[in-house]
Design a protein around this motif. Sequence first.
Motif, PDB file in Angstrom:
ATOM      1  N   PHE A  85       0.838  -1.208   0.000  1.00  0.00           N
ATOM      2  CA  PHE A  85       0.000   0.000   0.000  1.00  0.00           C
ATOM      3  C   PHE A  85       0.869   1.252   0.000  1.00  0.00           C
ATOM      4  N   LEU A  86       1.789   1.308   0.957  1.00  0.00           N
ATOM      5  CA  LEU A  86       2.619   2.509   1.084  1.00  0.00           C
ATOM      6  C   LEU A  86       3.437   2.756  -0.185  1.00  0.00           C
ATOM      7  N   GLY A  87       4.043   1.721  -0.723  1.00  0.00           N
ATOM      8  CA  GLY A  87       4.868   1.876  -1.910  1.00  0.00           C
ATOM      9  C   GLY A  87       4.076   2.324  -3.120  1.00  0.00           C
ATOM     10  N   ALA A  88       2.860   1.804  -3.268  1.00  0.00           N
ATOM     11  CA  ALA A  88       2.022   2.203  -4.407  1.00  0.00           C
ATOM     12  C   ALA A  88       1.648   3.677  -4.310  1.00  0.00           C
ATOM     13  N   ILE A  89       1.226   4.122  -3.123  1.00  0.00           N
ATOM     14  CA  ILE A  89       0.847   5.531  -2.946  1.00  0.00           C
ATOM     15  C   ILE A  89       2.087   6.424  -3.077  1.00  0.00           C
ATOM     16  N   TYR A  90       3.176   6.018  -2.450  1.00  0.00           N
ATOM     17  CA  TYR A  90       4.436   6.773  -2.525  1.00  0.00           C
ATOM     18  C   TYR A  90       4.867   6.961  -3.985  1.00  0.00           C
ATOM     19  N   SER A  91       4.683   5.934  -4.803  1.00  0.00           N
ATOM     20  CA  SER A  91       5.052   6.011  -6.219  1.00  0.00           C
ATOM     21  C   SER A  91       4.291   7.108  -6.957  1.00  0.00           C
ATOM     22  N   LEU A  92       3.109   7.424  -6.482  1.00  0.00           N
ATOM     23  CA  LEU A  92       2.282   8.451  -7.122  1.00  0.00           C
ATOM     24  C   LEU A  92       2.682   9.871  -6.726  1.00  0.00           C
ATOM     25  N   LEU A  93       3.550   9.992  -5.721  1.00  0.00           N
ATOM     26  CA  LEU A  93       3.953  11.316  -5.217  1.00  0.00           C
ATOM     27  C   LEU A  93       5.093  11.929  -6.020  1.00  0.00           C
ATOM     28  N   ASP A  94       5.544  11.268  -7.041  1.00  0.00           N
ATOM     29  CA  ASP A  94       6.646  11.740  -7.889  1.00  0.00           C
ATOM     30  C   ASP A  94       7.943  11.934  -7.102  1.00  0.00           C
ATOM     31  N   PRO A  95       8.342  10.901  -6.329  1.00  0.00           N
ATOM     32  CA  PRO A  95       9.606  11.017  -5.601  1.00  0.00           C
ATOM     33  C   PRO A  95      10.783  10.838  -6.548  1.00  0.00           C
ATOM     34  N   SER A  96      11.958  11.138  -6.063  1.00  0.00           N
ATOM     35  CA  SER A  96      13.182  10.899  -6.831  1.00  0.00           C
ATOM     36  C   SER A  96      13.275   9.395  -7.127  1.00  0.00           C
ATOM     37  N   PRO A  97      13.460   9.017  -8.382  1.00  0.00           N
ATOM     38  CA  PRO A  97      13.568   7.588  -8.696  1.00  0.00           C
ATOM     39  C   PRO A  97      14.693   6.894  -7.931  1.00  0.00           C
ATOM     40  N   ALA A  98      15.830   7.555  -7.769  1.00  0.00           N
ATOM     41  CA  ALA A  98      16.956   6.930  -7.049  1.00  0.00           C
ATOM     42  C   ALA A  98      16.604   6.722  -5.581  1.00  0.00           C
ATOM     43  N   VAL A  99      16.008   7.728  -4.958  1.00  0.00           N
ATOM     44  CA  VAL A  99      15.628   7.610  -3.540  1.00  0.00           C
ATOM     45  C   VAL A  99      14.554   6.545  -3.370  1.00  0.00           C
ATOM     46  N   ALA A 100      13.588   6.526  -4.281  1.00  0.00           N
ATOM     47  CA  ALA A 100      12.516   5.517  -4.196  1.00  0.00           C
ATOM     48  C   ALA A 100      13.104   4.113  -4.329  1.00  0.00           C
ATOM     49  N   ARG A 101      14.009   3.944  -5.289  1.00  0.00           N
ATOM     50  CA  ARG A 101      14.637   2.628  -5.477  1.00  0.00           C
ATOM     51  C   ARG A 101      15.364   2.192  -4.211  1.00  0.00           C
ATOM     52  N   CYS A 138       9.600   2.077   5.196  1.00  0.00           N
ATOM     53  CA  CYS A 138       8.135   2.159   5.335  1.00  0.00           C
ATOM     54  C   CYS A 138       7.737   3.394   6.128  1.00  0.00           C
ATOM     55  N   PHE A 139       8.433   3.648   7.219  1.00  0.00           N
ATOM     56  CA  PHE A 139       8.139   4.853   8.001  1.00  0.00           C
ATOM     57  C   PHE A 139       8.422   6.105   7.178  1.00  0.00           C
ATOM     58  N   SER A 140       9.494   6.085   6.412  1.00  0.00           N
ATOM     59  CA  SER A 140       9.832   7.218   5.560  1.00  0.00           C
ATOM     60  C   SER A 140       8.727   7.461   4.529  1.00  0.00           C
ATOM     61  N   MET A 141       8.289   6.398   3.865  1.00  0.00           N
ATOM     62  CA  MET A 141       7.234   6.553   2.864  1.00  0.00           C
ATOM     63  C   MET A 141       5.935   7.028   3.511  1.00  0.00           C
ATOM     64  N   ALA A 142       5.600   6.460   4.671  1.00  0.00           N
ATOM     65  CA  ALA A 142       4.368   6.868   5.358  1.00  0.00           C
ATOM     66  C   ALA A 142       4.419   8.346   5.722  1.00  0.00           C
ATOM     67  N   LEU A 143       5.544   8.792   6.221  1.00  0.00           N
ATOM     68  CA  LEU A 143       5.698  10.205   6.583  1.00  0.00           C
ATOM     69  C   LEU A 143       5.557  11.092   5.351  1.00  0.00           C
ATOM     70  N   GLN A 144       6.187  10.707   4.257  1.00  0.00           N
ATOM     71  CA  GLN A 144       6.089  11.506   3.033  1.00  0.00           C
ATOM     72  C   GLN A 144       4.665  11.531   2.482  1.00  0.00           C
TER      73      GLN A 144
END
Length: 153
Positions: A85-101, A138-144
């Motif tokens: 769930f978190l990763g799917a929503i986080y992916s929609l926030l347009d994060p840096s691809p390197a940081v997301a990876r 996970c905590f990082s993505m949730a916070l973002q």
Amino acid sequence: RAAPSSKMMENTVFMSFTFYSTILILKMYVVAIITGQVRLRKKAFANPEDALRNGGLQYHREDPDVERCRRAHRNDMENIFPFLFLGAIYSLLDPSPAVARIHFFIFCVGRIIHTIAYLLRLKAPTRSVAYSVAQLPCFSMALQILLATTPYW
């Protein structure tokens, strides 16, 4: 074969998330298969009909090795499903691809090490360190996600 045309498929972060998520789902299938194999080897069946098919009702019982596999699988469900769930929503926030990876990679490797430590009974605190490290992204993505969505609450 035509290339997918969906906007989601053009999102490199989402594609990275999809890759690591698929690895994790496959890992969960492997743990389920291992659990079944341990059940067969130890003749410890959860259901009477399975025990009857494999030697008799005396094998309708619990076994510590089977329970260890089941706990590893349950721990995966408790942690990988929220990541999905978190990763799917986080992916929609347009994060840096390197940081997301890096987020996805750390979680994936942490969960793989956690499972190996669980099933092979590696010395403490290997399993708990792997668990904790995997929680950080996970905590990082949730916070973002919360920071990005706070204006809409």
